[in-house]
Design a protein around this motif. Structure first.
Motif, PDB file in Angstrom:
ATOM      1  N   LEU A  10       0.796  -1.272   0.063  1.00  0.00           N
ATOM      2  CA  LEU A  10      -0.110  -0.091   0.064  1.00  0.00           C
ATOM      3  C   LEU A  10       0.683   1.265  -0.017  1.00  0.00           C
ATOM      4  O   LEU A  10       0.385   2.670  -0.053  1.00  0.00           O
ATOM      5  CB  LEU A  10      -0.877   0.055   1.348  1.00  0.00           C
ATOM      6  CG  LEU A  10      -1.727  -1.066   1.726  1.00  0.00           C
ATOM      7  CD1 LEU A  10      -2.306  -0.886   2.714  1.00  0.00           C
ATOM      8  CD2 LEU A  10      -2.977  -1.268   0.342  1.00  0.00           C
TER       9      LEU A  10
ATOM     10  N   TRP B 281       1.644   5.093  -4.976  1.00  0.00           N
ATOM     11  CA  TRP B 281       2.007   4.309  -3.933  1.00  0.00           C
ATOM     12  C   TRP B 281       2.284   5.380  -2.702  1.00  0.00           C
ATOM     13  O   TRP B 281       2.198   4.983  -1.563  1.00  0.00           O
ATOM     14  CB  TRP B 281       3.019   3.406  -4.331  1.00  0.00           C
ATOM     15  CG  TRP B 281       3.548   2.367  -3.367  1.00  0.00           C
ATOM     16  CD1 TRP B 281       3.065   1.332  -3.149  1.00  0.00           C
ATOM     17  CD2 TRP B 281       4.917   2.726  -2.541  1.00  0.00           C
ATOM     18  NE1 TRP B 281       4.041   0.558  -2.086  1.00  0.00           N
ATOM     19  CE2 TRP B 281       4.995   1.522  -2.058  1.00  0.00           C
ATOM     20  CE3 TRP B 281       5.914   3.547  -2.258  1.00  0.00           C
ATOM     21  CZ2 TRP B 281       5.868   1.308  -1.074  1.00  0.00           C
ATOM     22  CZ3 TRP B 281       6.742   3.485  -1.270  1.00  0.00           C
ATOM     23  CH2 TRP B 281       6.812   2.151  -0.771  1.00  0.00           C
TER      24      TRP B 281
ATOM     25  N   PHE C 251      -5.376   4.535  -0.735  1.00  0.00           N
ATOM     26  CA  PHE C 251      -5.204   3.047  -1.159  1.00  0.00           C
ATOM     27  C   PHE C 251      -6.087   2.215  -0.327  1.00  0.00           C
ATOM     28  O   PHE C 251      -6.799   1.678  -0.884  1.00  0.00           O
ATOM     29  CB  PHE C 251      -3.932   2.719  -1.158  1.00  0.00           C
ATOM     30  CG  PHE C 251      -3.106   2.479  -2.508  1.00  0.00           C
ATOM     31  CD1 PHE C 251      -3.829   2.447  -3.483  1.00  0.00           C
ATOM     32  CD2 PHE C 251      -1.827   2.671  -2.483  1.00  0.00           C
ATOM     33  CE1 PHE C 251      -3.389   2.159  -4.892  1.00  0.00           C
ATOM     34  CE2 PHE C 251      -1.007   2.714  -3.912  1.00  0.00           C
ATOM     35  CZ  PHE C 251      -1.975   2.546  -5.025  1.00  0.00           C
ATOM     36  N   TYR C 252      -6.046   2.242   1.114  1.00  0.00           N
ATOM     37  CA  TYR C 252      -6.698   1.410   1.869  1.00  0.00           C
ATOM     38  C   TYR C 252      -7.736   1.981   2.581  1.00  0.00           C
ATOM     39  O   TYR C 252      -8.808   1.243   2.609  1.00  0.00           O
ATOM     40  CB  TYR C 252      -5.657   0.816   2.984  1.00  0.00           C
ATOM     41  CG  TYR C 252      -6.096  -0.350   3.856  1.00  0.00           C
ATOM     42  CD1 TYR C 252      -6.440  -1.606   3.199  1.00  0.00           C
ATOM     43  CD2 TYR C 252      -6.138  -0.286   5.141  1.00  0.00           C
ATOM     44  CE1 TYR C 252      -6.717  -2.636   3.777  1.00  0.00           C
ATOM     45  CE2 TYR C 252      -6.778  -1.414   5.700  1.00  0.00           C
ATOM     46  CZ  TYR C 252      -6.891  -2.642   5.338  1.00  0.00           C
ATOM     47  OH  TYR C 252      -7.068  -3.636   5.762  1.00  0.00           O
TER      48      TYR C 252
END
Lengths: 522, 109
Positions: free
Chosen positions: A72, A240, A245-246
């Motif tokens: 992640l 990144w 992302f999460y």
């Protein structure tokens, strides 16, 4: 057969097992309940600080944090940071008072605060719930590691680990567990430090590799033979190093931060460790040392996740490394990076470290839960005139029962997510024991009914929000629902206590015991 | 057996919270001092902690600005500064606590 035995991973794992057996043999003399459940309260700050670190930094941390950073990027690093917060709050509000109180189990705190068996029973229920949800993913991780590195089946991995735990904790008790946990912590940290040196020696400096990753965009060479669609895997370095992302929203991020930050205060296996110090001063120093170790550990884990990503995008690693990084999943990043940096011996050290992490964390959960079963349930409700020797035997029988129970749980969660189950344990702890310990130590107005309501409502609401999110409106659906469950836990205790108003008549004596300087060494 | 407490279920009874006698002055002062220090440090710590997601979501231009090689402001704060901060906050708390402890001992003597 002989060739397999002389492989570094096998030799170092056998050496670790042998050391555990030796330490367990040396510490097998547990004549009193104090010896078995709290190690005779004999451990100084260095040993106990190392053991707390060993207890706290589980396999999910050893392998998972670097894996999350690898996968992640920034969000994985933020995840690591959230895990690092909790011990500090524990040191500030709970460590010293808990040691001055000085009982055997987490449930003892509630039972003696209110002179209440009902409160003890509610606490036992929550201890078993948290420990069960924490133990299951650790067993899952152990079985996966055995399967990845030694080719054994999932079921064998669960049974093998449970047998090791029954022997390790059942014979050594808290004494053996503490010494083993301290040793295992340094094996893990040692593996990380050797990896750091190897990475620095190889020129993989933090700023340099982050620059390379950030500016990378496109296919990663050498990944096509292992990719599902047969083409090279694409990677966007700028995304990144960004966020989202999460945890896709700001409130999801805040909810996770609250759940993980406050969860540590309520983890029974961590709380129990503060009973093993000889004094409150040693308990505070232990907490401080554990924080130092954990901070260094998380920092290294994030860096090694970045190193893994840098090696991966360079495409210059061996075929074996590239294959394992594509197929092995996130948990393979640390072992694979170790193989790339230092060959088979460093891989062997990392595998031994992974086992050390699993044994260390599981042993803490086993000893805590055995206290809940043997001391809190059996000795309190079933056999009141129990002798010291019978109490130790009950503890050992409880370890065997737990081995079977946790083994069954481990078999049930074969396809579950390790991270999700650990997060569940943290969220349940943050919503149940955290309000109880903070308010119980600092607020005289907390009543028995308030405490029991807090435990039951906190447990129920967190289970509901994690297991049945679909039954809730979308704005209440959180991956880690700390933003809702933690306030619910605190408010349940406060509101019910304010309505009830019936506090123990001797609450002032209790406050004096947990706060007065005379109780520094008890 | 160092530090063991053999508690019994003594029926202490309950009182209405408004009838609870005040804490003795020493314990009251100790609790107040300890809580004030701990609470102050925790508020400070949580300001640092929550400033990270606030910065990431509401000031991304600043948060993701590179300051050193490929390291952004938020990466540096999250993975280096805040790891050290956890220890610093706990260390300050322990040091202040030990100081207060010495002060109480001197006063009692």
């Amino acid at each position: 057969m002989i060739e397999a035995l002389v492989e570094p991973k096998m030799m170092l794992t056998i050496a670790l097992m042998g050391t555990i057996v030796y330490i367990t043999y040396l510490t097998k003399r547990n004549t009193t309940a104090s010896d078995f459940f709290v190690g005779g309260r004999s451990f100084g700050w260095f040993t106990n600080g190392s053991a707390i670190g060993g207890d706290y930094l589980s396999a999910a941390t050893f392998l998972g944090i670097a894996g999350l950073t690898f996968q992640l990027g920034y969000d994985g690093a933020y995840y690591a940071f959230c895990f690092s917060i909790g011990l500090t709050l524990l040191a500030i509000f709970v460590a010293g008072p808990l040691r001055r109180f000085g009982a055997f189990t987490v449930a003892d705190f509630l039972a003696y605060r209110f002179h209440s068996k009902r409160a003890r029973l509610a606490a036992v229920l929550v201890v078993l719930a948290i420990s069960g949800f924490y133990a299951a993913p650790q067993l899952l991780g152990a079985a996966q590691i055995l399967s990845m590195f030694f080719g054994t089946s999932y079921e064998f991995g669960i049974i093998f680990t449970c047998i090791v735990m029954i022997f390790y904790v059942g014979i050594g008790g808290m004494k053996g567990t503490t010494i083993n946990q301290a040793l295992e912590l340094w094996i893990r940290l040692g593996a990380f430090i050797v990896m750091l040196i190897a990475a620095m020696y190889g020129g993989l400096h933090y700023d340099k590799i982050l620059t390379a990753i950030h500016s990378f965009s496109g296919p990663i060479t050498g990944t096509s033979p292992y990719a599902l669609d047969g083409s090279d895997i694409n990677f966007d370095g700028a995304a990144w190093t960004g966020t989202g992302f999460y945890f896709p929203t700001f409130w999801q991020t805040i909810s996770m931060t609250i759940g993980l930050a406050l969860g540590t205060i309520g983890l029974p296996h961590i709380l129990l460790r503060f009973y093993t110090n000889p004094s409150a001063k040693a308990a505070r120093k232990s907490a401080l040392m554990a924080i130092g170790i954990a901070s260094a550990f998380f920092l290294l884990a994030v860096y090694l996740g970045v190193v893994g990503r840098a090696i991966f995008i360079s495409g210059s690693a061996s075929e074996e490394v590239m294959r394992d990084l594509v197929l092995g999943g996130n948990n393979m990043v640390i072992p694979t990076t170790a193989l790339a940096l230092g060959g088979d011996w460093l891989l062997g050290l990392v595998i031994a470290g992974a086992f050390a992490a699993i044994f260390s964390n599981l042993s803490g959960l086993f000893i805590t839960s055995s206290g809940a079963l043997a001391h809190d349930l059996y000795a309190t409700f079933m056999k009141k005139d129990i002798t010291q020797k019978q109490r130790v035997i009950a503890g050992k029988v409880a370890i065997v029962i737990l081995g079977v129970l946790y083994g069954a749980l481990g078999l049930l969660v074969k396809d579950a997510s390790i991270g999700h189950l650990v997060a569940l344990a943290f969220t349940v702890a943050a919503s149940t024991f955290t309000p109880i310990f903070i308010l119980g130590i600092w607020w005289r107005g907390m009543t028995e009914k308030g405490a029991i309501a807090g435990l039951i409502i906190g447990l129920g609401v967190s289970m509901w929000m994690i297991f049945l999110p679909g039954t809730l409106p979308s704005f209440l659906q959180f991956k880690i629902p700390g933003i809702v469950t933690v306030p619910v836990g605190f408010l349940s205790v406060i509101i019910v206590s304010l309505l009830d108003r019936k506090v123990p008549a001797d609450v002032n004596d209790f406050m004096k015991r947990v706060h007065s300087k005379e109780s520094e060494t008890v | 057996m160092a530090g063991s407490h053999d508690y019994d279920y003594v029926e202490a009874g309950t009182v209405d919270v408004k009838d609870l006698p005040p804490l003795d002055p020493t314990t009251n002062k100790i609790m107040k001092d300890e809580f004030t220090t701990g609470f102050g440090l925790t508020v400070l710590y949580f300001i640092f902690i929550f400033s990270i997601p606030v910065m990431n979501w509401f000031a991304p231009a600043f948060a993701f600005k590179k300051i050193w090689g490929g390291m952004t402001v938020t990466w540096f704060v999250t993975t280096v500064v805040m790891m050290a901060m956890a220890f610093v906050i706990a260390f300050v708390h322990t040091t202040l606590y030990e100081k207060r402890l010495k002060k109480y001992e001197m006063t009692n003597k």
